[in-house]
Write a protein that holds these residues in place. Structure first.
Motif, short mmCIF file in Angstrom:
data_model
loop_
_atom_site.label_atom_id
_atom_site.label_comp_id
_atom_site.label_asym_id
_atom_site.label_seq_id
_atom_site.Cartn_x
_atom_site.Cartn_y
_atom_site.Cartn_z
N CYS A 6 5.72 -37.37 24.90
CA CYS A 6 6.78 -36.66 24.17
C CYS A 6 7.07 -37.45 22.90
N TRP A 8 9.65 -37.72 21.34
CA TRP A 8 11.01 -38.25 21.33
C TRP A 8 11.25 -39.24 22.46
N CYS A 9 10.58 -39.07 23.57
CA CYS A 9 10.89 -39.87 24.77
C CYS A 9 9.74 -40.77 25.19
N HIS A 59 9.73 -30.41 26.60
CA HIS A 59 10.17 -31.48 27.52
C HIS A 59 11.45 -31.01 28.22
N CYS A 63 14.30 -34.33 26.92
CA CYS A 63 15.07 -34.09 25.69
C CYS A 63 15.15 -32.61 25.33
ZN LIG Z 1 11.37 -35.77 25.34
#
Ligand SMILES: [Zn+2]
Lengths: 85, 922
Positions: A6, A8-9, A59, A63
Motif C-alpha cells: 500500500c 500509504w501503509c 486498502h 487506510c
Molecule cells: Zn493503506
C-alpha cells in the motif's frame, strides 16, 4: 497470501485489500455520445493478460485508499504501484 | 502375544487399547510402533477391496494404518503419540466424523521472521544454526516430537555422539537464543505467495489449546524437508508384513521394535543394505537381499544377496509368509519370511517447494524430481534436493542457512562449524525400477490407501488418458492422506511404462496444500460460534429479548422478527401486528438502516451523479427517496436522502448494504471524481430510529412531542424537523414504508431505549417486527433491494420510471437505459400475484409458467416469486414476482409448478393496497 505494498501503509496482507479489477478504465467523458458498442466495451470488456497487468486495489481494512499496481499475473509479483491523485 | 521389543530397551510403560484389546507400549512410542511391538500385523482393511493391511511406513507417508480416537476421525497410527489410556479403533472402510462435539480449544498465531527453516534434520539444524549465527530472526519448525529428522532412524553419529543426541543439543542451543523460535510437532503444510507459510502445531490434549495454526511471513525460507522412500509395484505388495526398508530401520533404531522375525529385502539401491545391517544387529534374521542391480551393495558377511532379481509373488493371505524371487537364468525361489522390506530409492520431498511455485526437474541420479528454478525467496537443502549423505546434508544446510540470512540482510556472525561425521562408503549407483512386469497387475498397488493398482492406471491410459493429472482424477491415486508422498512419482512412472514415455516428460501432478491433513476446527480456531462473525444489535435489543421476539439475521444485525403473544404462532402474530398498523398505530426498531453523512461544498453535485433522480434541488428540511444504479443500469441500493444544510446530507441505505454503499461512494470520489470536495462518514450506529406507523401515529407523536406542530400542513410528507420527543433531542422524519401515516423518530443511540419505552408507555402502540414491515411494504409494492431485485433489475423493471431523472445530463447508469437490452419488452417486471386459492402461500423462489399443463421439457419459465405473504388487509395471500413482460399481463392467469401441482395465480399490479396513496396523510 500476497504481500501488497500500500503506498500509504506499506506492505500488508492481501486479506486487508479489496480487488478493483483493471486500472485505467476511465468513466467516459460523455457517455451519451457513445455508441451502444462503445458503452458496452466500457461496461463489460476487460483485459485478462498473462503477465504484467495494471489493476486497482483498495486498502479496505487499512487506510481505505484506492491505488493502482502493476502485477504480473503469472508470478503474482507486484512490480510498480501508483497513488491515484 | 510375543513381544517384538528389542531386549534391554528401556521405557516407561504406557497402557492403551486398540480395537477393544488392551496392550502395553512404552513412552516415546507411536501407536504404530507399539502395535508392532505387540506383534499386531493387520491394522486395517482396505477401503475398496477389503484386503488386510499392515503398517507400511513410519511417519506421515503411512497409507494403511488409519485409526479413530476421540474426535479424530482418520489419524495415522504412525504419527500418533502413545499416551496412557489411548483408545483407538482401526478404520475399516471410510472415515466418519465423531458424534461427539469437539470441545478442544484451537488458536492461531501470526509470526514474522527473517529465515524460516522447515525441518530439523541434519540439513535443517545446520541451516538454522548458520542463519541464527548472523543475528537473523529464525523460526525452525519440525513435525516430529524429537529433533534430528532421519538421525534417530539411522542411528548415525554426528560430532562423535549419537545423531539424535547431537540434534537435541543443537536444537536446545538454538531455542536458547533470543531471536530463534523452535516449533516442534509443527507441520508446515502450505506455502503461499510472498513467502507466506502456514503450519499446524500439535500441542496435545493437555495444552491450553490443543492445536495452533501458525501463519508465518518469512523473508527467506530454507526447506530441509528430507526425502520419502519409494515403493515398488509388484504382485502382492500390499500384504501385511510388506514395509518400506527405511521405515523398518526406523522402528528398530527409534523405538527398539522389530517389525518381523525373518526378512527379505527387495531393493534398487544401497540404502536398504544399511537397513538390513541395523535390523540384523537388532535381531531380525535377513533371509536374503534381492537386488534388482547386477552389482551388489555392501552386504554384511553371511547375508545372501541375489543380484539381478526381483520379487514376483508374496505368499500368505493374512500377511507375508513367503516371498518368491525371480532372476534371469535362475529358477524361481520361494523364501520363507514374515517381513518383506522394500526400497525403490528416495524421492526428495518437494511438496512445499512445488507449492511455492518452484519448477521440478527430473534428475537421472535419483531417478526422481528435484527442485529447479523458483521465483520466491527459498533455498532447498539436503535430501530435499537429492543430497543423500549425512556430511553432504550438514554442509548443504549450513550453506543454505548462511545464504538465506545474507539475502535477508545479515552478514557477519558466528560461523557454524560443521560437525565431524564417520566416513561413508561410496555408494553403487541406484537402479530405477518402478514396476515388476507381470501378466496380471491386479495386485500391483500404486496407492494403498485408495486401492489403486497398476491395472487401474493401465485402464486409465487404455481409455485414452495421457496426462498424469487426468490419471490421478480417474483413479484417485495420490489423493487423501497421500498427496503424492508415496504414490505420486510411482503413478507417473507407471503411466510412462504404459505409454512408453520417459518419466521426465510426464512430470508429477501438482502438489497442493495441505501437505498433511488439518482439521477444520484447527483452521477455524476461535472463529466459530458467537465469534464466527460480529453480531450487531441495536440499543433497543434488550427490550426485544425481554418481549420474546425471535430475531432475523439481516447482514450482521439481529432484528426482531415479530412479537408473539401467549398462544400465538408467527402467522397469528404477524396478522395482528399488520392489522394494528393499518387500523391503529405500531412501532418498529428501524435503527439498523444504514446512515451515511455526506458533506462538503460539492455534496449536492456528488449525489446528483450517484442517484438516478435529482438531489441538488432538494430543499433544506426536505426528504427525497432515491435509487442508485451500477453503470450497467441495474439497481444497486435505495433509500432516503435528507438535506440538513446546503452542503450536508444524510443518506440512508438498506440495512445489509450500508458498507457497500459507503465503499461505492468512496470509490467514485477517489478514483473518478477526486476534484469533488465531499466527505462521507458512516453514522449508522450514532442513531437509534423508531418508526411510528399507522393512522394513529400523529396523535401518539403529538403526545410525546408537545413542542412539535404535527398537523399535515405544518409537517408535510417527506420533510423532517428537529425537536424533542419524550424529552429527548430528536430528529423526526415524515416518511412511510407502509403507505400509512408514519414518522421515523431518530435520537442519539444512547437514548434509544428511553424513546422506545416512552412510545410503548403510551399504551396505544403495538410493537411490530421485520416480518410485518415486509408484509406492509409488499402490499404497497415497495421492493426490497436484494430480495425483489438481484442485480439484473432496472428501475423501469420495478415500475419506477418516475425515479429516473430525464433532466440530468448524466448519472451512474443513465447511458445504460438507452441500451437496446434495457428496453426489451420481455424484460422481467415487478408484478403482484394473487393465488386463485386465497389461502395458498407461494414459496419465494417458485417459478412461473404460462400454461396449465406442462409441455415437454425444457419448459420455458417466465420468472419467479420474490416475496410472498399473507395479508390481513387483503384477506388473501399475495406475492410479488419478476415476470417476463409482466406489466402487459395484467389479469392473465399463470401457473406455479409445485411438486406435481400447477398452482393458478392471477397477475396484478405490484401495488395491491391503496394504489392512490390516500392513507399517507392519515
Ligand atoms: Zn493503506
Amino acid at each position: 497470501m500476497l504481500l501488497i505494498p500500500c503506498p500509504w501503509c506499506g506492505p500488508r496482507d492481501e486479506a486487508e485489500f479489496h480487488y478493483g479489477g483493471q486500472a485505467h478504465v476511465a468513466y467516459p467523458e460523455n457517455p451519451a455520445a457513445l455508441s451502444d458498442e462503445e458503452w458496452a466495451r466500457y461496461l463489460f470488456f476487460r483485459d485478462n493478460p498473462e503477465g504484467r497487468f495494471a489493476e486497482r486495489w483498495n486498502h479496505t481494512a487499512g487506510c481505505r485508499r484506492w491505488f493502482n499496481a502493476v502485477r504480473n499475473t503469472a508470478t503474482n509479483e507486484i512490480e510498480a504501484r501508483e497513488v491515484i491523485a | 502375544m510375543t513381544s517384538r521389543r528389542m531386549a534391554g530397551w528401556q521405557g516407561e510403560p504406557v497402557r492403551f487399547r486398540f480395537d477393544g484389546r488392551d496392550y502395553e507400549g512404552v513412552r516415546g512410542d507411536t501407536l504404530a510402533s507399539a502395535l508392532l511391538a505387540n506383534g499386531v500385523r493387520t491394522v486395517a482393511a482396505s477401503p475398496a477391496l477389503g484386503r488386510p493391511r499392515g503398517i507400511y511406513a513410519a511417519w506421515t507417508e503411512e497409507p494403511n494404518a488409519l485409526v479413530r480416537y476421540g474426535v479424530e476421525p482418520m489419524a495415522q497410527a504412525t504419527t500418533l503419540d502413545l499416551t496412557e489410556g489411548l483408545d483407538a479403533t482401526s478404520l475399516r472402510g471410510r472415515g466418519r466424523l465423531s458424534e461427539e462435539p469437539d470441545t478442544s480449544r484451537y488458536d492461531a498465531v501470526h509470526a514474522h521472521c527473517d529465515v524460516l527453516v522447515v525441518g530439523a534434520g541434519p540439513a535443517g539444524l545446520a541451516a538454522a544454526a548458520a542463519a541464527a549465527g548472523t543475528g537473523a530472526r529464525v523460526i525452525i519448525a519440525d513435525d516430529r516430537p524429537v529433533a534430528g529428522g532421519s538421525l534417530p532412524d539411522t542411528a548415525e553419529t554426528v560430532g562423535g555422539v549419537p545423531g539424535d543426541e547431537w540434534a537435541a543439543t543443537t536444537l536446545a542451543e538454538l531455542g536458547g537464543r533470543p531471536d530463534v523460535r523452535v516449533l516442534s510437532r509443527t507441520s508446515v503444510f502450505g506455502y503461499y505467495d510472498d513467502n507466506y507459510l502456514v503450519a499446524v502445531e500439535r500441542r496435545g490434549a493437555d495444552a491450553y489449546s490443543r492445536e495452533r495454526v501458525w501463519r508465518i511471513r518469512a523473508r527467506q525460507v530454507v526447506l530441509a524437508t528430507g526425502a520419502h522412500e519409494r515403493p515398488i509395484a509388484f504382485a502382492g505388495n500390499d500384504r501385511p508384513g510388506v514395509m518400506l526398508a527405511g521405515s523398518a530401520r526406523a522402528y528398530a533404531n527409534r523405538h527398539g521394535v522389530l517389525p518381523g522375525a525373518r526378512a527379505v529385502v527387495f531393493t534398487t539401491n544401497d540404502s536398504a543394505y544399511a537397513a538390513a545391517r541395523d535390523l540384523a544387529a537388532a535381531g531380525v534374521e535377513i533371509a536374503a537381499i534381492v537386488d534388482t542391480r547386477d552389482t551388489a551393495g555392501h552386504a554384511q558377511d553371511g547375508t545372501e544377496v541375489l543380484t539381478g532379481h526381483v520379487v514376483t509373488a508374496v505368499g500368505g493371505d493374512e500377511g507375508v509368509s513367503s516371498v518368491t524371487v525371480s532372476g534371469a537364468g535362475h529358477v524361481d525361489r520361494e523364501i520363507e519370511a514374515d517381513l518383506l522390506l522394500v526400497s525403490g530409492g528416495w524421492n526428495p520431498l518437494v511438496h512445499l517447494f512445488s507449492q511455492a511455485g518452484g519448477e521440478l526437474r527430473h534428475d537421472d541420479a535419483t531417478g526422481s524430481f528435484v527442485p529447479g528454478p523458483v521465483r520466491q525467496a527459498v533455498e532447498v537443502a539436503g535430501a530435499a534436493r537429492g543430497v543423500f549423505t549425512l556430511a553432504g546434508c550438514l554442509e548443504d544446510g549450513a550453506a543454505a542457512g548462511a545464504r538465506a540470512a545474507e539475502a535477508a540482510g545479515f552478514r557477519m556472525g558466528d560461523a557454524f562449524r560443521i560437525p565431524e561425521t564417520p566416513a561413508e562408503e561410496p555408494a553403487e549407483p541406484a537402479a530405477h525400477l518402478w514396476l515388476v512386469e507381470a501378466a496380471d497387475y491386479a495386485t500391483h498397488f500404486v496407492d494403498l490407501q485408495r486401492d489403486v493398482t497398476v491395472a487401474d492406471v493401465m485402464k486409465a491410459t487404455g481409455a485414452g488418458l495421457r496426462s498424469v493429472e487426468h490419471v490421478k482424477r480417474y483413479t484417485t491415486a495420490g489423493t487423501a492422506h497421500d498427496q503424492g508422498k508415496l504414490s505420486g512419482v510411482l503413478t507417473s512412472a507407471v503411466v510412462g511404462h504404459a505409454l512408453g514415455l520417459p518419466l521426465a516428460d510426464l512430470g508429477t501432478t501438482t502438489f497442493r496444500a495441505p501437505y498433511v491433513p488439518v482439521g477444520f476446527s484447527t483452521l477455524a480456531g476461535r472463529d466459530r460460534g458467537a465469534l464466527h462473525d460480529p453480531v450487531r444489535t441495536t440499543s433497543l435489543h434488550e427490550w426485544h429479548v425481554a418481549y420474546g421476539a425471535p430475531f432475523e439475521n439481516v447482514g450482521q444485525w439481529k432484528r426482531p422478527w415479530y412479537y408473539p403473544r401467549a398462544g400465538e404462532d408467527m402467522e397469528a402474530a404477524v396478522l395482528r401486528e399488520c392489522h394494528a398498523v393499518r387500523t391503529s398505530v405500531g412501532a418498529m426498531d428501524a435503527s439498523t438502516l444504514g446512515k451515511i453523512d455526506v458533506q462538503g461544498p460539492d455534496a449536492a453535485e456528488f449525489l446528483d451523479r450517484l442517484y438516478t433522480n435529482m438531489m441538488s434541488t432538494l430543499k433544506v428540511g426536505a426528504i427525497r427517496y432515491g435509487v442508485m444504479c451500477r453503470p450497467d443500469g441495474m439497481v444497486f441500493d435505495d433509500g432516503t436522502v435528507i438535506r440538513l444544510a446546503d452542503d450536508r446530507f444524510l443518506v440512508t441505505t438498506t440495512t445489509g448494504n450500508a458498507a457497500a454503499v459507503l465503499d461505492w461512494m468512496e470509490e467514485w470520489l477517489q478514483t473518478e471524481w477526486p476534484h469533488l470536495r465531499v466527505y462521507c462518514t458512516s453514522v449508522t450506529e450514532h442513531w437509534a430510529t423508531v418508526a411510528l406507523a399507522g393512522p394513529g401515529s400523529r396523535d401518539v407523536l403529538a403526545g410525546l412531542a408537545p413542542g412539535l406542530a404535527v398537523d399535515a400542513a405544518s409537517f408535510p410528507f417527506m420533510t423532517w424537523r428537529d425537536t424533542e420527543v419524550a424529552g429527548l433531542a430528536a430528529r423526526v422524519c415524515r416518511i412511510s414504508f407502509s403507505g400509512e401515516l408514519a414518522y421515523e423518530i431518530n435520537v442519539n443511540a444512547w437514548d434509544g431505549l428511553a424513546l422506545w419505552e416512552a412510545v410503548m408507555g403510551t399504551g396505544t402502540v403495538t410493537p411490530y417486527g421485520t416480518e410485518t414491515m415486509h408484509v406492509l411494504r409488499a402490499e404497497k409494492g415497495y421492493p426490497i433491494v436484494g430480495q425483489d431485485t438481484d442485480g439484473t433489475v432496472t428501475p423501469a423493471d420495478l415500475g419506477m420510471d418516475w425515479v429516473v431523472s430525464k433532466k440530468k445530463p448524466d448519472f451512474i447508469g443513465k447511458r445504460s437505459f438507452a441500451r437496446a437490452d434495457t428496453s426489451r419488452p420481455d424484460r422481467k417486471h415487478l408484478v403482484g400475484l394473487l393465488p386463485a386459492d386465497p389461502g395458498r402461500l407461494l414459496p419465494e423462489g417458485a417459478h412461473l409458467v404460462e400454461t396449465g399443463t406442462l409441455p415437454e421439457p425444457p419448459v420455458p419459465t417466465l420468472g419467479h416469486v420474490t416475496s410472498s405473504y399473507r395479508s390481513a388487509v387483503l384477506g388473501s395471500t399475495f406475492a410479488l414476482a419478476l415476470v417476463s413482460g409482466g406489466r402487459d399481463r395484467m389479469g392473465e392467469e399463470l401457473y406455479v409448478p409445485l411438486g406435481d401441482e400447477l398452482v393458478p395465480v392471477t397477475v396484478t399490479s405490484h401495488i395491491l393496497y391503496d394504489p392512490e396513496g390516500a392513507r399517507r396523510d392519515g
